[in-house]
Write a protein that holds these residues in place. Structure first.
Motif, mmCIF file in Angstrom:
data_model
loop_
_atom_site.group_PDB
_atom_site.id
_atom_site.type_symbol
_atom_site.label_atom_id
_atom_site.label_comp_id
_atom_site.label_asym_id
_atom_site.label_seq_id
_atom_site.Cartn_x
_atom_site.Cartn_y
_atom_site.Cartn_z
ATOM 1 N N UNK A 66 0.816 -1.214 0.000
ATOM 2 C CA UNK A 66 0.000 0.000 0.000
ATOM 3 C C UNK A 66 0.847 1.260 0.000
ATOM 4 N N UNK A 67 1.988 1.234 0.686
ATOM 5 C CA UNK A 67 2.823 2.429 0.808
ATOM 6 C C UNK A 67 3.925 2.529 -0.243
ATOM 7 N N UNK A 68 4.184 1.420 -0.954
ATOM 8 C CA UNK A 68 5.353 1.408 -1.849
ATOM 9 C C UNK A 68 5.014 1.210 -3.313
ATOM 10 N N UNK A 69 3.878 0.613 -3.628
ATOM 11 C CA UNK A 69 3.518 0.357 -5.009
ATOM 12 C C UNK A 69 3.539 -1.126 -5.334
ATOM 13 N N UNK A 70 3.820 -1.427 -6.590
ATOM 14 C CA UNK A 70 3.781 -2.796 -7.094
ATOM 15 C C UNK A 70 5.149 -3.218 -7.583
ATOM 16 N N UNK A 71 5.601 -4.373 -7.131
ATOM 17 C CA UNK A 71 6.838 -4.976 -7.598
ATOM 18 C C UNK A 71 6.467 -6.167 -8.475
ATOM 19 N N UNK A 72 6.845 -6.113 -9.744
ATOM 20 C CA UNK A 72 6.455 -7.112 -10.752
ATOM 21 C C UNK A 72 7.708 -7.848 -11.177
ATOM 22 N N UNK A 73 7.881 -9.092 -10.706
ATOM 23 C CA UNK A 73 9.104 -9.857 -10.924
ATOM 24 C C UNK A 73 8.855 -10.949 -11.959
ATOM 25 N N UNK A 74 9.203 -10.652 -13.199
ATOM 26 C CA UNK A 74 9.053 -11.608 -14.291
ATOM 27 C C UNK A 74 10.164 -12.658 -14.185
ATOM 28 N N UNK A 75 9.779 -13.942 -14.235
ATOM 29 C CA UNK A 75 10.741 -15.026 -14.092
ATOM 30 C C UNK A 75 10.911 -15.850 -15.361
ATOM 31 N N UNK A 76 9.886 -15.930 -16.190
ATOM 32 C CA UNK A 76 9.979 -16.619 -17.474
ATOM 33 C C UNK A 76 9.023 -15.949 -18.460
ATOM 34 N N UNK A 77 9.392 -15.884 -19.731
ATOM 35 C CA UNK A 77 10.540 -16.512 -20.399
ATOM 36 C C UNK A 77 11.873 -15.798 -20.150
ATOM 37 N N UNK A 78 11.834 -14.585 -19.577
ATOM 38 C CA UNK A 78 13.064 -13.889 -19.224
ATOM 39 C C UNK A 78 12.951 -13.422 -17.781
ATOM 40 N N UNK A 79 14.079 -13.044 -17.214
ATOM 41 C CA UNK A 79 14.094 -12.528 -15.848
ATOM 42 C C UNK A 79 14.194 -11.003 -15.892
ATOM 43 N N UNK A 80 13.178 -10.344 -15.330
ATOM 44 C CA UNK A 80 13.158 -8.887 -15.329
ATOM 45 C C UNK A 80 12.236 -8.397 -14.217
ATOM 46 N N UNK A 81 12.612 -7.311 -13.562
ATOM 47 C CA UNK A 81 11.820 -6.777 -12.457
ATOM 48 C C UNK A 81 11.409 -5.343 -12.753
ATOM 49 N N UNK A 82 10.120 -5.055 -12.510
ATOM 50 C CA UNK A 82 9.576 -3.717 -12.684
ATOM 51 C C UNK A 82 8.984 -3.228 -11.370
ATOM 52 N N UNK A 83 9.038 -1.923 -11.175
ATOM 53 C CA UNK A 83 8.411 -1.289 -10.016
ATOM 54 C C UNK A 83 7.432 -0.234 -10.526
ATOM 55 N N UNK A 84 6.201 -0.304 -10.039
ATOM 56 C CA UNK A 84 5.156 0.620 -10.470
ATOM 57 C C UNK A 84 4.644 1.362 -9.244
ATOM 58 N N UNK A 85 4.724 2.681 -9.282
ATOM 59 C CA UNK A 85 4.209 3.490 -8.181
ATOM 60 C C UNK A 85 3.708 4.820 -8.730
#
Length: 201
Positions: A66-85
């Motif tokens: 609630x205080x930080x936003x969304x952490x979106x951790x893609x694991x397949x088909x590739x590894x990538x992390x996004x932060x949405x706030x």
């Protein structure tokens, strides 16, 4: 005799008030979804393209705070992390978080996802007509865009859930659609230390 009259009157009052007390509306849904400080779990996302027989499938983990936003951790088909706030969408690189362009369809979907998981119906109502059906344990919400930009991207959005959001389907005007499933989401009262580190700059 007066005792029985009072009992009947009380019963009638309870019957008349029950639909009001049990009504499940957008405010109740917003409060239900916004009541969780942290929601985390796996996701499965399928991108169905008209030109392809099989969908493009990606999997990973998400953390909504609630205080930080969304952490979106893609694991397949590739590894990538996004932060949405509230500041926008950032992608994690070897040099830290890198802000991403915010004017494309992916950015719109990400912001919508964040608003939906947070239960921000007031924010959604500015851009969509909302239609809610069901109960707090089994509900369906349909969003029809009213904003011109969103009408160019989406024909409608369908969300289903119970205590938490379980399924989001985005139907695009061009005929493509994205199905996001959240099969085992869990609510929690606080982030773990690892999650706090992941949200940090």
């Amino acid at each position: 005799m007066s005792y029985f009259i009072r009992r009947i009157a009380l019963s009638l009052c309870c019957l008349l008030m029950a639909p009001i007390a049990c009504a499940f509306d957008l405010t109740a849904l917003s409060n239900q979804l916004a009541n969780n400080a942290v929601v985390r779990g796996p996701f499965i996302q399928e991108k169905h393209l008209r030109a392809m027989a099989q969908p493009l499938t990606s999997r990973g983990q998400f953390v909504l705070a609630a205080d930080s936003g969304l952490l979106w951790q893609l694991q397949s088909p590739i590894s990538q992390t996004y932060r949405i706030n509230s500041e926008g969408i950032a992608r994690r690189t070897s040099d830290g978080w890198q802000m991403q362009p915010g004017n494309n369809a992916a950015a719109q979907q990400s912001r919508l996802f964040l608003a939906l998981l947070r239960g921000d119906s007031s924010g959604l109502e500015a851009d969509f007509e909302l239609q809610l059906q069901g109960t707090k344990d089994d509900w369906a919400l349909t969003l029809e865009p009213r904003a011109l930009l969103l009408k160019q991207i989406f024909s409608r959005i369908e969300i289903k859930g119970g205590g938490l959001v379980q399924r989001i389907e985005l139907l695009e005007t061009q005929g493509d659609r994205t199905l996001l499933q959240l099969p085992n989401s869990q609510a929690a009262s606080a982030l773990s230390q690892t999650e706090r580190d992941n949200f940090a700059d």
